[in-house]
Design a protein around this motif. Structure first.
Motif, PDB file in Angstrom:
ATOM      1  N   TYR A  32       0.822  -1.205   0.000  1.00 39.81           N
ATOM      2  CA  TYR A  32       0.000   0.000   0.000  1.00 39.81           C
ATOM      3  C   TYR A  32       0.856   1.254   0.000  1.00 39.81           C
ATOM      4  N   ARG A  98      -3.500   3.712   0.262  1.00 37.58           N
ATOM      5  CA  ARG A  98      -4.102   3.726  -1.077  1.00 37.58           C
ATOM      6  C   ARG A  98      -3.599   2.553  -1.898  1.00 37.58           C
ATOM      7  N   ASN A  99      -4.396   2.226  -2.930  1.00 35.27           N
ATOM      8  CA  ASN A  99      -4.018   1.167  -3.870  1.00 35.27           C
ATOM      9  C   ASN A  99      -3.476   1.719  -5.180  1.00 35.27           C
ATOM     10  N   ARG A 100      -3.484   3.035  -5.338  1.00 34.48           N
ATOM     11  CA  ARG A 100      -3.121   3.612  -6.627  1.00 34.48           C
ATOM     12  C   ARG A 100      -1.834   4.438  -6.511  1.00 34.48           C
ATOM     13  N   TYR A 103      -1.174  10.412  -5.148  1.00 32.99           N
ATOM     14  CA  TYR A 103      -1.078  10.431  -3.691  1.00 32.99           C
ATOM     15  C   TYR A 103      -1.371  11.776  -3.039  1.00 32.99           C
ATOM     16  N   ASN A 107      -9.100  11.970  -2.117  1.00 34.58           N
ATOM     17  CA  ASN A 107      -9.791  10.925  -2.873  1.00 34.58           C
ATOM     18  C   ASN A 107      -8.858   9.875  -3.461  1.00 34.58           C
ATOM     19  N   ASP A 108      -7.561  10.081  -3.383  1.00 30.43           N
ATOM     20  CA  ASP A 108      -6.604   9.082  -3.861  1.00 30.43           C
ATOM     21  C   ASP A 108      -6.476   7.913  -2.886  1.00 30.43           C
ATOM     22  N   TYR A 109      -6.999   8.066  -1.680  1.00 28.79           N
ATOM     23  CA  TYR A 109      -6.792   7.095  -0.614  1.00 28.79           C
ATOM     24  C   TYR A 109      -8.061   6.308  -0.329  1.00 28.79           C
ATOM     25  N   ASP A 110      -7.847   5.026  -0.019  1.00 32.00           N
ATOM     26  CA  ASP A 110      -8.967   4.103   0.168  1.00 32.00           C
ATOM     27  C   ASP A 110      -9.290   3.844   1.640  1.00 32.00           C
ATOM     28  N   TYR A 111      -8.307   3.997   2.500  1.00 34.44           N
ATOM     29  CA  TYR A 111      -8.498   3.676   3.915  1.00 34.44           C
ATOM     30  C   TYR A 111      -7.926   4.803   4.775  1.00 34.44           C
ATOM     31  N   TRP A 112      -8.631   5.085   5.882  1.00 35.12           N
ATOM     32  CA  TRP A 112      -8.245   6.187   6.767  1.00 35.12           C
ATOM     33  C   TRP A 112      -8.285   5.734   8.223  1.00 35.12           C
TER      34      TRP A 112
END
Length: 122
Positions: A32, A98-100, A103, A107-112
């Motif tokens: 990640y 993030r998976n992408r 950075y 919105n680039d991040y999936d988990y917080w």
């Protein structure tokens, strides 16, 4: 799913230092992209620092020269060392995964994580 738990926030005087930690639950933690953001009262969440896809590091202008991001993949943990803190650094600090490759944006991040409060007194 990745669960993130920040710690290390607190109250510090101007000029002081804090080290934030973010523990991740994922056994694939090393895959990640990780970053730190902060949100001051009445302001939008803002980028602080992140690892890029190729292992590089990027800092916001406000963090350059004072903050250092690092990670320990074996311990599933990312850190943010903050030195020479000022009242303008007062905010809730969040780590994110993030998976992408991009950075810089929220919105680039999936988990917080839930965030940790940093308060710097003048």
């Amino acid at each position: 799913q990745v669960q993130l738990v920040e710690s290390g926030g607190g109250l510090v005087q101007a000029g002081g230092s804090l080290r934030l930690s973010c523990a991740a639950s994922a056994r694939t933690f090393s895959l990640y992209g990780m970053g730190w953001f902060r949100q001051a009262p009445g302001k939008e969440r803002a980028f602080v620092a992140a690892f890029t896809r190729n292992g590089g590091i990027v800092y916001a202008d406000s963090a350059k020269g004072r903050f250092t991001i690092s990670r320990d993949n074996a311990a599933h943990t990312v850190f943010l060392q903050m030195n020479n803190l000022g009242p303008e650094d007062t905010a809730v600090y969040y780590c994110a995964a993030r998976n992408r490759g991009v950075y810089l944006r929220v919105n680039d991040y999936d988990y917080w994580g839930q965030g940790t409060q940093v308060t710097v007194s003048s």
